[in-house]
Design a protein around this motif. Sequence first.
Motif, PDB file in Angstrom:
ATOM      1  N   ALA A 188       0.856  -1.181   0.000  1.00 23.86           N
ATOM      2  CA  ALA A 188       0.000   0.000   0.000  1.00 23.86           C
ATOM      3  C   ALA A 188       0.888   1.226   0.000  1.00 23.86           C
ATOM      4  CB  ALA A 188      -0.910   0.000   1.216  1.00 23.86           C
ATOM      5  N   VAL A 189       0.788   2.006  -1.062  1.00 25.22           N
ATOM      6  CA  VAL A 189       1.539   3.251  -1.211  1.00 25.22           C
ATOM      7  C   VAL A 189       0.677   4.384  -0.668  1.00 25.22           C
ATOM      8  CG1 VAL A 189       2.532   4.864  -2.879  1.00 25.22           C
ATOM      9  CG2 VAL A 189       2.751   2.396  -3.244  1.00 25.22           C
ATOM     10  N   THR A 190       1.095   5.019   0.414  1.00 26.57           N
ATOM     11  CA  THR A 190       0.308   6.095   0.991  1.00 26.57           C
ATOM     12  C   THR A 190       1.094   7.397   0.974  1.00 26.57           C
ATOM     13  OG1 THR A 190       0.941   6.033   3.339  1.00 26.57           O
ATOM     14  CG2 THR A 190      -0.614   4.358   2.568  1.00 26.57           C
ATOM     15  N   ASP A 191       0.385   8.481   0.697  1.00 28.37           N
ATOM     16  CA  ASP A 191       0.976   9.814   0.712  1.00 28.37           C
ATOM     17  C   ASP A 191      -0.159  10.822   0.587  1.00 28.37           C
ATOM     18  OD1 ASP A 191       4.234  10.607   0.029  1.00 28.37           O
ATOM     19  OD2 ASP A 191       2.738  12.204   0.006  1.00 28.37           O
TER      20      ASP A 191
ATOM     21  N   PHE B 133      -3.102   4.752  -1.847  1.00 29.89           N
ATOM     22  CA  PHE B 133      -4.060   5.261  -0.867  1.00 29.89           C
ATOM     23  C   PHE B 133      -3.633   6.665  -0.453  1.00 29.89           C
ATOM     24  CE2 PHE B 133      -4.497   0.720  -0.533  1.00 29.89           C
ATOM     25  CZ  PHE B 133      -5.855   0.512  -0.317  1.00 29.89           C
ATOM     26  N   ALA B 134      -4.440   7.669  -0.785  1.00 31.78           N
ATOM     27  CA  ALA B 134      -4.161   9.028  -0.331  1.00 31.78           C
ATOM     28  C   ALA B 134      -4.376   9.088   1.186  1.00 31.78           C
ATOM     29  CB  ALA B 134      -5.064  10.028  -1.031  1.00 31.78           C
TER      30      ALA B 134
ATOM     31  N   THR C  55      -8.498   4.822   7.043  1.00 30.30           N
ATOM     32  CA  THR C  55      -7.792   4.277   5.887  1.00 30.30           C
ATOM     33  C   THR C  55      -7.116   2.951   6.165  1.00 30.30           C
ATOM     34  OG1 THR C  55      -7.408   6.543   5.091  1.00 30.30           O
ATOM     35  CG2 THR C  55      -6.057   4.804   4.128  1.00 30.30           C
ATOM     36  N   VAL C  56      -6.537   2.774   7.342  1.00 26.02           N
ATOM     37  CA  VAL C  56      -5.800   1.530   7.621  1.00 26.02           C
ATOM     38  C   VAL C  56      -6.687   0.293   7.476  1.00 26.02           C
ATOM     39  CG1 VAL C  56      -4.577   0.212   9.402  1.00 26.02           C
ATOM     40  CG2 VAL C  56      -3.967   2.607   8.960  1.00 26.02           C
TER      41      VAL C  56
ATOM     42  N   GLU D  32      -8.075  -4.568   4.290  1.00 26.72           N
ATOM     43  CA  GLU D  32      -9.038  -5.332   3.490  1.00 26.72           C
ATOM     44  C   GLU D  32      -8.527  -5.528   2.070  1.00 26.72           C
ATOM     45  OE1 GLU D  32     -13.753  -5.224   2.131  1.00 26.72           O
ATOM     46  OE2 GLU D  32     -12.927  -3.617   3.364  1.00 26.72           O
ATOM     47  N   ALA D  33      -7.952  -4.483   1.493  1.00 23.44           N
ATOM     48  CA  ALA D  33      -7.474  -4.572   0.112  1.00 23.44           C
ATOM     49  C   ALA D  33      -6.291  -5.513  -0.024  1.00 23.44           C
ATOM     50  CB  ALA D  33      -7.097  -3.181  -0.397  1.00 23.44           C
TER      51      ALA D  33
END
Length: 255
Positions: free
Chosen positions: A39-42, A62-63, A75-76, A81-82
Motif C-alpha cells: 500500500a503506497v500512501t501519501d 491510498f491518499a 484508511t488503515v 481489506e485490500a
Amino acid sequence: MTNALSRSVAGRRAIVTGAASGMGRATALLLAAEGARVAVTDLDPEACAAVADEGGADTLPFALDVSDGVAIAHTVPQIAEALGGIDILVNNAGISAFAPLDAGDDYEAVWHRALAVMLTAHQRMVRASLPWLRQSDAARIVNVASTEGLGATAGDTPYVAAKSGVVGLTRGLAVDLGKEGITVNCVCPGPIRTGMTAAVPNEAKAEFSRRRTALRRYGEPEEVAHVTLSLVLPAASYITGAIIPVDGGLMARNA
C-alpha cells in the motif's frame, strides 16, 4: 506465506507512508519488486497512483494525511481489506522542519506540524495496524527517523525533537510488543539525495560529504530502502529495538 527464517517478503502485505517520493518511494518499489503486496500512501493521490503503477498490480495507492488521526483510523482498515492483512508497516512520512527559536508563531506552527507528521502519526499508524499485525506470523515495524535524532543541527529543533522522539518510541514499542513477536526497529538516514535535500547545491553536498561522512558522498534512497528490507524479512526475527544509522559513516567520524 513464507517459512519462519525466510529471506523473502513474497506474499507479505506492507504499508509504506510517505511513499510518493524519496526513501518511501524507493522502499515501496523495492518491496514490490521482492514480491510483497504494498500500500503506497501519501498526501498526493496522483503521485501515489504513479508509484503504484510503477510497482505493478499488487501495489495499491491510498491518499493519506498521516497528521490526521481520523484519516488514519479510516484508511488503515481499508488497506488491510485490500491487501488481505498487514505484515509490515514502514513509518516513513516526513517533512522539513527548520525553524529558529525566535520565530514566534511560525516556530510554534512548525513545531506542531513536525510532531504531528513525524511522531504522533507513527504511533497512530502502529496502533491502527495492530489488529492485523497481531495476526501475522512475522509482523515487522520500521520507523524512519534521522541522524538528527542522534545529534542536532542548529535551527532544527522541531525536526530534532520529532526524530529523537521516534528513536524513543521505537524502543518503547519494541519492549511493549516483543512478547507478541512483533519487531520494531528504527532506521536513521543521514545525508540522502531526496526531495528534502534537492535545494542543497551539488557543491555544498560534495563539501559536506567530504567533511563529515566516512564514505565522502551523499546516499541514495535505494540504499536506505535495502536496510529497511533487511529489517522486515521473516528471518529478521531476533532484531528489535535497534537504532540503525544509514549515514555513510557520519555518526562514526570525528574529523
